[in-house]
Design a protein around this motif. Sequence first.
Motif, PDB file in Angstrom:
ATOM      1  N   LYS A  50       0.634  -1.399   0.068  1.00 57.31           N
ATOM      2  CA  LYS A  50      -0.045  -0.028   0.095  1.00 57.31           C
ATOM      3  C   LYS A  50       0.901   1.200   0.048  1.00 57.31           C
ATOM      4  CE  LYS A  50      -3.908  -2.044   1.019  1.00 57.31           C
ATOM      5  NZ  LYS A  50      -4.668  -2.580  -0.164  1.00 57.31           N
ATOM      6  N   LEU A  51       0.337   2.502  -0.330  1.00 56.84           N
ATOM      7  CA  LEU A  51       0.869   3.766  -0.385  1.00 56.84           C
ATOM      8  C   LEU A  51       0.414   4.286   0.965  1.00 56.84           C
ATOM      9  CD1 LEU A  51       0.353   4.658  -4.079  1.00 56.84           C
ATOM     10  CD2 LEU A  51       2.502   3.768  -3.163  1.00 56.84           C
ATOM     11  N   VAL A  52       1.373   4.996   1.484  1.00 59.06           N
ATOM     12  CA  VAL A  52       1.352   6.063   2.553  1.00 59.06           C
ATOM     13  C   VAL A  52       1.100   7.327   2.178  1.00 59.06           C
ATOM     14  CG1 VAL A  52       2.224   6.578   4.937  1.00 59.06           C
ATOM     15  CG2 VAL A  52       2.666   4.396   4.054  1.00 59.06           C
ATOM     16  N   ALA A  53       0.174   7.863   2.723  1.00 56.99           N
ATOM     17  CA  ALA A  53      -0.147   9.171   2.279  1.00 56.99           C
ATOM     18  C   ALA A  53      -0.588  10.037   3.503  1.00 56.99           C
ATOM     19  CB  ALA A  53      -1.348   9.443   1.179  1.00 56.99           C
ATOM     20  N   PRO A  54      -0.185  11.407   3.729  1.00 56.57           N
ATOM     21  CA  PRO A  54      -0.507  11.984   4.935  1.00 56.57           C
ATOM     22  C   PRO A  54      -2.091  12.403   4.494  1.00 56.57           C
ATOM     23  CG  PRO A  54       0.207  13.521   3.081  1.00 56.57           C
ATOM     24  CD  PRO A  54       0.475  12.119   2.517  1.00 56.57           C
ATOM     25  N   THR A  55      -2.888  12.565   5.968  1.00 57.53           N
ATOM     26  CA  THR A  55      -4.208  12.955   5.970  1.00 57.53           C
ATOM     27  C   THR A  55      -4.141  14.720   6.141  1.00 57.53           C
ATOM     28  OG1 THR A  55      -4.133  12.784   8.360  1.00 57.53           O
ATOM     29  CG2 THR A  55      -4.758  10.905   6.934  1.00 57.53           C
ATOM     30  N   PRO A  56      -5.232  14.978   6.376  1.00 53.93           N
ATOM     31  CA  PRO A  56      -5.367  16.406   6.626  1.00 53.93           C
ATOM     32  C   PRO A  56      -4.683  16.868   7.908  1.00 53.93           C
ATOM     33  CG  PRO A  56      -7.231  16.083   5.508  1.00 53.93           C
ATOM     34  CD  PRO A  56      -6.758  14.760   5.711  1.00 53.93           C
ATOM     35  N   GLU A  57      -5.093  15.921   8.927  1.00 54.86           N
ATOM     36  CA  GLU A  57      -4.510  15.917  10.241  1.00 54.86           C
ATOM     37  C   GLU A  57      -2.968  16.106  10.144  1.00 54.86           C
ATOM     38  OE1 GLU A  57      -7.090  13.778   9.299  1.00 54.86           O
ATOM     39  OE2 GLU A  57      -8.659  14.827  10.427  1.00 54.86           O
ATOM     40  N   GLY A  58      -2.261  15.121   9.515  1.00 56.56           N
ATOM     41  CA  GLY A  58      -0.857  15.043   9.093  1.00 56.56           C
ATOM     42  C   GLY A  58      -0.209  16.198   8.725  1.00 56.56           C
ATOM     43  N   LEU A  59      -1.051  16.707   7.516  1.00 59.30           N
ATOM     44  CA  LEU A  59      -0.475  18.004   6.926  1.00 59.30           C
ATOM     45  C   LEU A  59      -0.318  19.147   8.117  1.00 59.30           C
ATOM     46  CD1 LEU A  59      -2.241  17.494   3.467  1.00 59.30           C
ATOM     47  CD2 LEU A  59       0.184  17.285   3.942  1.00 59.30           C
ATOM     48  N   GLU A  60      -1.509  19.448   8.692  1.00 58.93           N
ATOM     49  CA  GLU A  60      -1.767  20.216   9.706  1.00 58.93           C
ATOM     50  C   GLU A  60      -0.546  20.309  10.771  1.00 58.93           C
ATOM     51  OE1 GLU A  60      -3.009  23.568  11.799  1.00 58.93           O
ATOM     52  OE2 GLU A  60      -3.311  22.988   9.700  1.00 58.93           O
ATOM     53  N   ALA A  61      -0.247  19.146  11.181  1.00 58.75           N
ATOM     54  CA  ALA A  61       0.841  18.904  12.113  1.00 58.75           C
ATOM     55  C   ALA A  61       1.928  19.391  11.749  1.00 58.75           C
ATOM     56  CB  ALA A  61       1.016  17.401  12.595  1.00 58.75           C
ATOM     57  N   VAL A  62       2.630  18.864  10.245  1.00 56.66           N
ATOM     58  CA  VAL A  62       3.658  19.597   9.826  1.00 56.66           C
ATOM     59  C   VAL A  62       3.719  21.067   9.645  1.00 56.66           C
ATOM     60  CG1 VAL A  62       5.015  19.486   7.512  1.00 56.66           C
ATOM     61  CG2 VAL A  62       4.026  17.482   8.658  1.00 56.66           C
ATOM     62  N   ARG A  63       2.442  21.440   9.139  1.00 58.74           N
ATOM     63  CA  ARG A  63       2.383  23.205   9.133  1.00 58.74           C
ATOM     64  C   ARG A  63       2.439  23.619  10.361  1.00 58.74           C
ATOM     65  NH1 ARG A  63      -0.311  26.993  10.480  1.00 58.74           N
ATOM     66  NH2 ARG A  63      -1.909  25.898  11.213  1.00 58.74           N
ATOM     67  N   ARG A  64       2.285  23.193  11.370  1.00 50.19           N
ATOM     68  CA  ARG A  64       2.289  23.712  12.615  1.00 50.19           C
ATOM     69  C   ARG A  64       3.862  23.732  13.068  1.00 50.19           C
ATOM     70  NH1 ARG A  64      -1.702  20.309  15.282  1.00 50.19           N
ATOM     71  NH2 ARG A  64      -0.336  20.352  16.989  1.00 50.19           N
ATOM     72  N   ILE A  65       4.695  22.866  12.561  1.00 47.63           N
ATOM     73  CA  ILE A  65       6.170  22.789  12.965  1.00 47.63           C
ATOM     74  C   ILE A  65       6.732  23.970  12.091  1.00 47.63           C
ATOM     75  CG2 ILE A  65       8.266  21.786  12.508  1.00 47.63           C
ATOM     76  CD1 ILE A  65       6.552  18.929  13.016  1.00 47.63           C
ATOM     77  N   ASP A  66       6.198  24.423  11.227  1.00 48.14           N
ATOM     78  CA  ASP A  66       6.922  25.486  10.079  1.00 48.14           C
ATOM     79  C   ASP A  66       7.390  26.656  10.985  1.00 48.14           C
ATOM     80  OD1 ASP A  66       7.498  25.918   7.504  1.00 48.14           O
ATOM     81  OD2 ASP A  66       6.367  27.673   7.559  1.00 48.14           O
ATOM     82  N   PRO A  67       6.801  27.312  11.647  1.00 43.81           N
ATOM     83  CA  PRO A  67       7.396  28.811  12.390  1.00 43.81           C
ATOM     84  C   PRO A  67       8.601  28.111  13.112  1.00 43.81           C
ATOM     85  CG  PRO A  67       5.069  28.642  12.840  1.00 43.81           C
ATOM     86  CD  PRO A  67       5.351  27.340  12.164  1.00 43.81           C
ATOM     87  N   ALA A  68       8.792  27.318  13.983  1.00 46.47           N
ATOM     88  CA  ALA A  68       9.702  26.900  14.872  1.00 46.47           C
ATOM     89  C   ALA A  68      10.799  26.220  13.861  1.00 46.47           C
ATOM     90  CB  ALA A  68       9.585  25.932  15.873  1.00 46.47           C
ATOM     91  N   HIS A  69      10.188  25.542  12.664  1.00 49.37           N
ATOM     92  CA  HIS A  69      11.329  25.094  11.665  1.00 49.37           C
ATOM     93  C   HIS A  69      12.254  26.458  10.962  1.00 49.37           C
ATOM     94  CE1 HIS A  69      12.429  23.392   7.682  1.00 49.37           C
ATOM     95  NE2 HIS A  69      13.033  22.390   8.386  1.00 49.37           N
ATOM     96  N   ALA A  70      11.392  27.362  10.791  1.00 50.25           N
ATOM     97  CA  ALA A  70      11.748  28.644   9.973  1.00 50.25           C
ATOM     98  C   ALA A  70      12.861  29.312  10.935  1.00 50.25           C
ATOM     99  CB  ALA A  70      10.744  29.515   9.457  1.00 50.25           C
ATOM    100  N   ALA A  71      12.386  29.339  12.313  1.00 51.30           N
ATOM    101  CA  ALA A  71      13.197  30.187  13.092  1.00 51.30           C
ATOM    102  C   ALA A  71      14.704  29.635  13.347  1.00 51.30           C
ATOM    103  CB  ALA A  71      12.631  29.978  14.572  1.00 51.30           C
ATOM    104  N   PHE A  72      14.785  28.122  13.317  1.00 51.12           N
ATOM    105  CA  PHE A  72      15.956  27.329  13.716  1.00 51.12           C
ATOM    106  C   PHE A  72      16.786  27.377  12.454  1.00 51.12           C
ATOM    107  CE2 PHE A  72      18.890  23.820  13.974  1.00 51.12           C
ATOM    108  CZ  PHE A  72      19.476  24.196  15.363  1.00 51.12           C
ATOM    109  N   ALA A  73      15.916  27.342  11.052  1.00 56.71           N
ATOM    110  CA  ALA A  73      16.897  27.343   9.843  1.00 56.71           C
ATOM    111  C   ALA A  73      17.494  28.831   9.786  1.00 56.71           C
ATOM    112  CB  ALA A  73      15.823  27.322   8.684  1.00 56.71           C
ATOM    113  N   ASP A  74      16.957  29.815  10.309  1.00 56.47           N
ATOM    114  CA  ASP A  74      17.400  31.363  10.296  1.00 56.47           C
ATOM    115  C   ASP A  74      18.651  31.214  11.152  1.00 56.47           C
ATOM    116  OD1 ASP A  74      15.662  32.179   8.430  1.00 56.47           O
ATOM    117  OD2 ASP A  74      14.292  33.202  10.049  1.00 56.47           O
TER     118      ASP A  74
END
Length: 151
Positions: free
Chosen positions: A92-116
């Motif tokens: 089977k193929l593994v695909a993100p659900t809307p909940e999974g996409l939302e969780a990754v989206r919520r990481i984005d601000p901290a991810h951007a800050a650490f990248a900076d």
Amino acid sequence: MTARQDLLSGLALTVFKLNGRFLDVADALAVPVGLTAAHWQVLGAVLESPLSVAGIAREMGITRQSVQRIADLLAAKGMVEYRPNPAHKRAKLVAPTPEGLEAVRRIDPAHAAFADRLCGALGDDRAAEVLDALRDLAGALDALRAEDGPG
């Protein structure tokens, strides 16, 4: 030990140390949204398009068994779903659900800050050079593995 053996040992030990440090950073970024570094890694592999467990394992350089365990945990949390695979009936193929996409989206601000912070410490040009060198190293290791054949 030869100079080349010293280089190989230095490369390997440094990459092992970096792996541990990056896992620590990834956990620090992911835990606040209810994920672990491993969860984020598997979710990240399927953000662009669904993959089989074996495909995720190849992409991430981890074992198929580890990916299967993590994908099952993510499915139980509603973060990914298994979809039919037109290329393989059982894999089977593994695909993100809307909940999974939302969780990754919520990481984005901290991810951007650490990248900076990291790119600020290294400088953007040097960070790009390091990335190129790491990609070259991975490519060389892949080529050597291909020369050696399976196993």
